[in-house]
Design a protein around this motif. Structure first.
Motif, PDB file in Angstrom:
ATOM      1  N   VAL A   1      29.280  10.618  -6.350  1.00  0.00           N
ATOM      2  CA  VAL A   1      30.105  10.013  -5.301  1.00  0.00           C
ATOM      3  C   VAL A   1      31.538  10.507  -5.429  1.00  0.00           C
ATOM      4  O   VAL A   1      32.176  10.893  -4.444  1.00  0.00           O
ATOM      5  CB  VAL A   1      30.046   8.470  -5.387  1.00  0.00           C
TER       6      VAL A   1
ATOM      7  N   TRP B   1      24.345   8.473 -12.897  1.00  0.00           N
ATOM      8  CA  TRP B   1      25.066   9.646 -12.384  1.00  0.00           C
ATOM      9  C   TRP B   1      25.560   9.464 -10.958  1.00  0.00           C
ATOM     10  O   TRP B   1      26.329  10.293 -10.468  1.00  0.00           O
ATOM     11  CB  TRP B   1      24.245  10.931 -12.501  1.00  0.00           C
ATOM     12  N   ARG B   2      25.157   8.418 -10.271  1.00  0.00           N
ATOM     13  CA  ARG B   2      25.548   8.314  -8.866  1.00  0.00           C
ATOM     14  C   ARG B   2      27.069   8.296  -8.711  1.00  0.00           C
ATOM     15  O   ARG B   2      27.628   8.953  -7.849  1.00  0.00           O
ATOM     16  CB  ARG B   2      24.939   7.070  -8.239  1.00  0.00           C
ATOM     17  N   GLN B   3      27.739   7.543  -9.602  1.00  0.00           N
ATOM     18  CA  GLN B   3      29.193   7.438  -9.460  1.00  0.00           C
ATOM     19  C   GLN B   3      29.872   8.804  -9.594  1.00  0.00           C
ATOM     20  O   GLN B   3      30.854   9.074  -8.897  1.00  0.00           O
ATOM     21  CB  GLN B   3      29.733   6.477 -10.497  1.00  0.00           C
TER      22      GLN B   3
ATOM     23  N   ALA C   1      24.033  11.824  -3.354  1.00  0.00           N
ATOM     24  CA  ALA C   1      24.433  10.553  -3.942  1.00  0.00           C
ATOM     25  C   ALA C   1      23.486   9.445  -3.504  1.00  0.00           C
ATOM     26  O   ALA C   1      23.184   8.530  -4.276  1.00  0.00           O
ATOM     27  CB  ALA C   1      25.867  10.211  -3.545  1.00  0.00           C
TER      28      ALA C   1
ATOM     29  N   ALA D   1      19.541   7.411 -11.913  1.00  0.00           N
ATOM     30  CA  ALA D   1      20.435   7.555 -10.757  1.00  0.00           C
ATOM     31  C   ALA D   1      21.636   6.633 -10.857  1.00  0.00           C
ATOM     32  O   ALA D   1      22.746   7.000 -10.458  1.00  0.00           O
ATOM     33  CB  ALA D   1      19.677   7.289  -9.467  1.00  0.00           C
ATOM     34  N   ASP D   2      21.433   5.433 -11.417  1.00  0.00           N
ATOM     35  CA  ASP D   2      22.566   4.512 -11.515  1.00  0.00           C
ATOM     36  C   ASP D   2      23.648   5.064 -12.425  1.00  0.00           C
ATOM     37  O   ASP D   2      24.823   4.710 -12.287  1.00  0.00           O
ATOM     38  CB  ASP D   2      22.098   3.161 -12.054  1.00  0.00           C
TER      39      ASP D   2
ATOM     40  N   LEU E   1      25.938   2.857   0.884  1.00  0.00           N
ATOM     41  CA  LEU E   1      27.139   3.584   0.457  1.00  0.00           C
ATOM     42  C   LEU E   1      28.094   3.696   1.650  1.00  0.00           C
ATOM     43  O   LEU E   1      28.458   4.787   2.085  1.00  0.00           O
ATOM     44  CB  LEU E   1      26.780   4.968  -0.062  1.00  0.00           C
TER      45      LEU E   1
ATOM     46  N   GLY F   1      20.299   9.902  -2.832  1.00  0.00           N
ATOM     47  CA  GLY F   1      19.244  10.147  -3.808  1.00  0.00           C
ATOM     48  C   GLY F   1      17.863   9.681  -3.420  1.00  0.00           C
ATOM     49  O   GLY F   1      16.974   9.653  -4.257  1.00  0.00           O
TER      50      GLY F   1
END
Lengths: 203, 479
Positions: free
Chosen positions: B273, B268-270, B313, B265-266, B402, B315
C-alpha cells in the motif's frame, strides 16, 4: 578437538587475510592475500566434508580468477592509491553504520527460529551422503533436479559474453591483421626481384 | 527426464536466440534487418506455442517451472510487447546508424528471461530469470556506446540493479533459512494460515524481496534510476524498457506475493500500500515539470505501476484481474505513445522536447489524433480503455475495503491528467514551429493505428479481454 583447532586456524587466517586484502597498500599484495583467503576457505570446506567444493575453489578461484586479477592489476596503469584517498576519513562513519546494522541484525536474528519441518525439507533433495561421494551427489543434483537452473545459468553467461563483445569490441580501420591464406598464396615472383648489379655501380 | 512440454516456448526461444546470433555472426554484416526479422518471427512462433499450452496448472523441472492461465496471459503480453518493440526499433537504429545484429538477439534473450520470471515457481528460478532479463537490459541501455548519456544510463542501471538483486538475494536467503526450502509450494505450505505471525526475520526477508522486486518494476522509493535510464538510453530501448520488462516484473511480483506469501498478506499489505501510494503521488507530481518527453514517460510509468500495485495490495482474484487488464491496456497505450515519440524527427535529427510537438495537429493530423487518444487514455478519461483499466483496479480496492487507497489513486490520476492534457494542448493549440519528417514508415504507422484502435475498441467490446483476465487471475487462486 583437533578439528576445532584446525577450524579456528583456517577461520582466523581467512578473516585476517580478508582484512589484509582491503588494507594492503600494494594491489599486488591484496591479490596475494586474496589467494590466501581462498586457500583457507577451501580448508573450511574440507572440514565440512565438501571436498569437491574445496577443490573447485582452489582450481577456479585461485587458478583462474585470482590470476586474472593479478594480470589486470599488473597490466592496467591505474593509480590504485588514488582510489583509497579518504579511506581513513570515511572510516569512522562507515564503522558506525556497520555497527548499527550489526546490532539491528543481532536483534532480529538473535531469536531466530526455524519452521517446524525446515530440517527435513532442506535435506530432502540431497542424496544419501554415506552412499555416494561428494562429487557424485552434487552431479546428481545439478544435472537432474537443478537441470533447469543449470541451463538458465548458461543462458545468463551467454548474455554476459554477448554483452561484453557488443560493448567493447570495435573494428578499427587500418589495423593490419594476419591473413594466413594470403601469406601462403604469396609466390616468390611477387616479392622477389633479382637484378644484376654491376660491380661498383649499385642500384 | 522432466516433462519438457510446458517449457517448450522457452526452449524454442532460447534456440532462436542462438540461431539469431549465429546468423548475425556468419553473415559478417553489421545491419540488423535480417536478425530483426528472425526475432519477430521467433516471437510470433513462441506466442503460438504459448497459446497452445492451455490454462491448466502444470509444474515441471522438479517444481521449478510452472505454467498456468496467469503465465499464459502474461507471456502473451510480453511477447506482443517485445515483438512490437523490435519492429519499432529497426527504422530508428538504422537512421541513427547504430544498428547491430546483436540488438534483436539481446531482445530475444531478455524476453526469454522475462518468460522464465513469469513461470518461476522457486526462488532460484525467480532469481535466474530476473538476472537473465536484467543483464540483457543493462547491455541494451548502454548499447549506444559512443553516447556518454547512454553509457551513463547503462552504468547507473547496472550498479543500482546489482544492488537490488543483492537485496532480493539476501531476502531470499533469510526466507530459505527459515523454511528450509526455496520452492514456492513448500513455502506456501510453511506459511499457510494458523501459524500466526511468523518470525520477524521472515518478515525482514519478505521486505527485502519486495524491495528487490519494487526496483525492477520501478516503484517508489526504488525508482531513482528510471528517469535517467529512460532519458539516456536510445529511444527504442526506452520503448522496450517501459513495457515488456515492467509487465514481466509485475507478473513475478504478483506470483511471489499471492503464491508463497499469500497467507501472510496481512504482513506485507501495508508495504505494498505504501509503495503504491508513493508511486502514484510521485508519478503524478514529478512529471508536471518535465520538458523532455522521455523523462515524462518515465514518471508516467512510475505512476502506472502505482495503480497496478493497488490491485496487488487487494490481493484477491478481483484485484489481480484488475492488474491484468490494467497492464494489457498499458501495453498498447505505451507502445503507441512511443511510436509517436520515435517519429519525432526534424530534419533527420531526433527531438525529445514536449514543445517540439507544437502544432502537430496541423502538420500531421492523424498522428496527433493517435497521440491524443493515447494521452486521454493514460489520463484515464472515459470512455477510453485507460479509464476502464483504472476502474477495475479501483473497484477491487473499494470492494476489499481499501477505500483510502482508491480515493488517493483517483486524486493522483486527476493530477496526472494535467501533464497528459498539456501534451494534447501543445499539439492542438500551439502554433507549429517545424513539422516532423515524413513519412514515418509503414510499420510505425501500422503500430500507431493498431494501438489506437485497440484502445478505442476495448470500450466497445471489453468482454474478450476481461473474461481472459478473469480466467487467468482465478488460476492463481486455485479456483
Amino acid at each position: 578437538m583437533i578439528q576445532a583447532l584446525v577450524f579456528y586456524m583456517f577461520a582466523a587466517i581467512a578473516v585476517a587475510g580478508g582484512v589484509m586484502v582491503i588494507s594492503a597498500r600494494n594491489p599486488v599484495h591484496s591479490v596475494l592475500f586474496l589467494i590466501l583467503v581462498f586457500f583457507n576457505a577451501a580448508g573450511l570446506f574440507l572440514l565440512l566434508g565438501a571436498e569437491f567444493l574445496a577443490m573447485v575453489l582452489v582450481v577456479v578461484y585461485v587458478g583462474a580468477v585470482a590470476v586474472l586479477f593479478l594480470f589486470v592489476v599488473m597490466m592496467l596503469d591505474i593509480n590504485f592509491l588514488r582510489f583509497r584517498e579518504g579511506f581513513l576519513q570515511y572510516l569512522p562513519t562507515g564503522a558506525l553504520v556497520g555497527l548499527v546494522l550489526l546490532v539491528e541484525l543481532a536483534l532480529v536474528f538473535g531469536t531466530w527460529t526455524f519452521a517446524p519441518d525446515a530440517a527435513s525439507v532442506s535435506a530432502a533433495p540431497a542424496p544419501d551422503v554415506a552412499a555416494v561421494s561428494n562429487t557424485e551427489a552434487l552431479g546428481r543434483l545439478i544435472y537432474t533436479d537443478y537441470f533447469y537452473l543449470f541451463q538458465a545459468a548458461g543462458m545468463v553467461l551467454l548474455v554476459a559474453m554477448v554483452g561484453a563483445i557488443l560493448l567493447t569490441l570495435r573494428s578499427r580501420p587500418g589495423v593490419r591483421k594476419q591473413d594466413i591464406a594470403r601469406q601462403l598464396a604469396r609466390r616468390k615472383e611477387d616479392t622477389l626481384e633479382v637484378r644484376k648489379v654491376p660491380s661498383g655501380g649499385g642500384i | 527426464m522432466p516433462n519438457l512440454m510446458p517449457a517448450l516456448p522457452e526452449i524454442f526461444l532460447a534456440c532462436a536466440a542462438m540461431a539469431i546470433l549465429m546468423l548475425g555472426v556468419f553473415r559478417k554484416k553489421d545491419d540488423m534487418r535480417a536478425t530483426a526479422t528472425l526475432a519477430v518471427v521467433a516471437f510470433a512462433v513462441t506466442a503460438l506455442l504459448v497459446s497452445g499450452l492451455g490454462s491448466e496448472r502444470t509444474t515441471t523441472f522438479g517444481g521449478m517451472f510452472v505454467i498456468d492461465g496467469f503465465a499464459v496471459f502474461m507471456k502473451t503480453l510480453v511477447l506482443v510487447a517485445s515483438g512490437l518493440a523490435v519492429v519499432m526499433s529497426v527504422g530508428f537504429l538504422e537512421r541513427e546508424e547504430i544498428d547491430r545484429f546483436e540488438y534483436p538477439a539481446l531482445m530475444v534473450l531478455a524476453t526469454l528471461g522475462m518468460m522464465m520470471m513469469i513461470s518461476a515457481n522457486n526462488l532460484m528460478s525467480l532469481y535466474l530469470g530476473l538476472e537473465l532479463q536484467s543483464l540483457s537490459l543493462y547491455v541494451m541501455a548502454a548499447y549506444q556506446r559512443d553516447s556518454v548519456r547512454a553509457s551513463e544510463a547503462g552504468l547507473k542501471y547496472f550498479v543500482l540493479g546489482a544492488l537490488a538483486s543483492g537485496m532480493l538475494l539476501y531476502g531470499a536467503s533469510l526466507i530459505y533459512g527459515f523454511a528450509g526450502s526455496t520452492d514456492f509450494e513448500v513455502l506456501a505450505r510453511t506459511f499457510a494460515g494458523g501459524h500466526g505471525a511468523p518470525h520477524a526475520g521472515v518478515i525482514v526477508g519478505i521486505v527485502f524481496v519486495v524491495a528487490g522486486l519494487a526496483f525492477k518494476v520501478s516503484a517508489v522509493p526504488f525508482h531513482m534510476w528510471t528517469p535517467d535510464v529512460y532519458e539516456g538510453a536510445p529511444t527504442p530501448v526506452t520503448a522496450f524498457f517501459s513495457v515488456a520488462p515492467k509487465i514481466a516484473a509485475f507478473a513475478l511480483f504478483v506470483r511471489v506475493m499471492v503464491g508463497p506469501f499469500g497467507d501472510l498478506a496481512d504482513q506485507w499489505r501495508q508495504v505494498i500500500v505504501f509503495i503504491s501510494l508513493a508511486s502514484m503521488i510521485l508519478g503524478a507530481f514529478a512529471a508536471i515539470n518535465q520538458t523532455n518527453i522521455k523523462r515524462l514517460m518515465a514518471y508516467s510509468s512510475i505512476g502506472h505501476v502505482g495503480y497496478g500495485l493497488i490491485g496487488l495490495a487487494v490481493g484477491n482474484a478481483a484485484g489481480i484481474r484488475g492488474v491484468l487488464i490494467y497492464f494489457a491496456i498499458y501495453l498498447f497505450m505505451n507502445i503507441g505513445a512511443f511510436a509517436v515519440i520515435l517519429s519525432m524527427r526534424q530534419k533527420g535529427r531526433m527531438v525529445e522536447g514536449i514543445e517540439d510537438l507544437a502544432g502537430l495537429s496541423k502538420t500531421s493530423p492523424m498522428m496527433a489524433l493517435a497521440m491524443a487518444i493515447f494521452m486521454f487514455s493514460m489520463a484515464g478519461i472515459p470512455p477510453l480503455a485507460g479509464f476502464w483499466g483504472k476502474f477495475y483496479v479501483f473497484m477491487a480496492a473499494i470492494d476489499a475495503g481499501l477505500v483510502t487507497l482508491a480515493v488517493i489513486g483517483v486524486l493522483a490520476s486527476v493530477v496526472s491528467a494535467f501533464y497528459y492534457l498539456r501534451i494534447i494542448k501543445v499539439m492542438y493549440f500551439d502554433e507549429p514551429v517545424e513539422s516532423f519528417d515524413r513519412p514515418i514508415g509503414r510499420a510505425m504507422g501500422a503500430i500507431l493505428a493498431v494501438s489506437a484502435i485497440v484502445i478505442v475498441a476495448f470500450t466497445v467490446v471489453p468482454s474478450p479481454l476481461v473474461t481472459e483476465a478473469e480466467a487467468a487471475a482465478s488460476t492463481l487462486f486455485g479456483e
